[in-house]
Design a protein around this motif. Sequence first.
Motif, PDB file in Angstrom:
ATOM      1  N   ALA A  25       0.825  -1.208   0.000  1.00  0.00           N
ATOM      2  CA  ALA A  25       0.000   0.000   0.000  1.00  0.00           C
ATOM      3  C   ALA A  25       0.861   1.262   0.000  1.00  0.00           C
ATOM      4  N   GLY A  26       2.103   1.144   0.439  1.00  0.00           N
ATOM      5  CA  GLY A  26       3.007   2.297   0.530  1.00  0.00           C
ATOM      6  C   GLY A  26       3.278   2.969  -0.804  1.00  0.00           C
ATOM      7  N   PHE A  27       3.240   2.188  -1.878  1.00  0.00           N
ATOM      8  CA  PHE A  27       3.519   2.750  -3.196  1.00  0.00           C
ATOM      9  C   PHE A  27       2.317   3.505  -3.774  1.00  0.00           C
ATOM     10  N   LEU A  28       1.130   3.126  -3.320  1.00  0.00           N
ATOM     11  CA  LEU A  28      -0.081   3.692  -3.905  1.00  0.00           C
ATOM     12  C   LEU A  28      -0.198   5.212  -3.751  1.00  0.00           C
ATOM     13  N   PRO A  29       0.069   5.781  -2.533  1.00  0.00           N
ATOM     14  CA  PRO A  29      -0.035   7.248  -2.427  1.00  0.00           C
ATOM     15  C   PRO A  29       0.908   7.967  -3.389  1.00  0.00           C
ATOM     16  N   GLN A  30       2.085   7.352  -3.647  1.00  0.00           N
ATOM     17  CA  GLN A  30       3.033   7.965  -4.587  1.00  0.00           C
ATOM     18  C   GLN A  30       2.468   7.936  -6.009  1.00  0.00           C
ATOM     19  N   LEU A  31       1.852   6.810  -6.362  1.00  0.00           N
ATOM     20  CA  LEU A  31       1.252   6.692  -7.699  1.00  0.00           C
ATOM     21  C   LEU A  31       0.095   7.683  -7.845  1.00  0.00           C
ATOM     22  N   PHE A  32      -0.741   7.810  -6.801  1.00  0.00           N
ATOM     23  CA  PHE A  32      -1.873   8.740  -6.845  1.00  0.00           C
ATOM     24  C   PHE A  32      -1.381  10.178  -6.963  1.00  0.00           C
ATOM     25  N   ARG A  33      -0.365  10.508  -6.152  1.00  0.00           N
ATOM     26  CA  ARG A  33       0.155  11.871  -6.183  1.00  0.00           C
ATOM     27  C   ARG A  33       0.729  12.195  -7.560  1.00  0.00           C
TER      28      ARG A  33
END
Lengths: 92, 92
Positions: A25-33
């Motif tokens: 899940a840690g990578f998801l906020p980076q992808l969203f941003r």
Amino acid sequence: MKDLFLMDNTIIELIGLTAGVVTSAGFLPQLFRGYKTKKLEDISYFMPIVLAIGMTLWFFYGFLLNAIAIMVANAFSVGCSLVLIFMKKIYS
Amino acid sequence: MKDLFLMDNTIIELIGLTAGVVTSAGFLPQLFRGYKTKKLEDISYFMPIVLAIGMTLWFFYGFLLNAIAIMVANAFSVGCSLVLIFMKKIYS
């Protein structure tokens, strides 16, 4: 050495599975941003590239130990890293 | 289930250790880039925060399985994530 611990394997695998879900899940906020701002300039290409290579090795490690949590988490994270590389390429 | 595989534990731990070194090294180019450019604006805070939480769980998983590779790699990566959070805070 596992016998030294009172916890059984189910609990250990559950901790691993939770760890896997959280790191993935840690990578998801980076992808969203990145998707929202269309800017990934400050991200070093080497981070997702090196992480993807390392996490592929973790995947094999999990495979050899038959640890499902390690396999699933790292497969997902490798996917996220590749998406991040692809997004940075597109947005630059 | 380990008996299904021909590889012995030393080789498996060696793969895990290599995986650990590579994934740990993955954070370094990002730290170097951030240090050089003094810009980490495009990095989402949530990425290193969530990764640090997840990798702390991986650390305990490695501890419970007595897997040194998992422990060392994740301890180092948690450290790198915290440095990244600290750097982003300073540079913004």
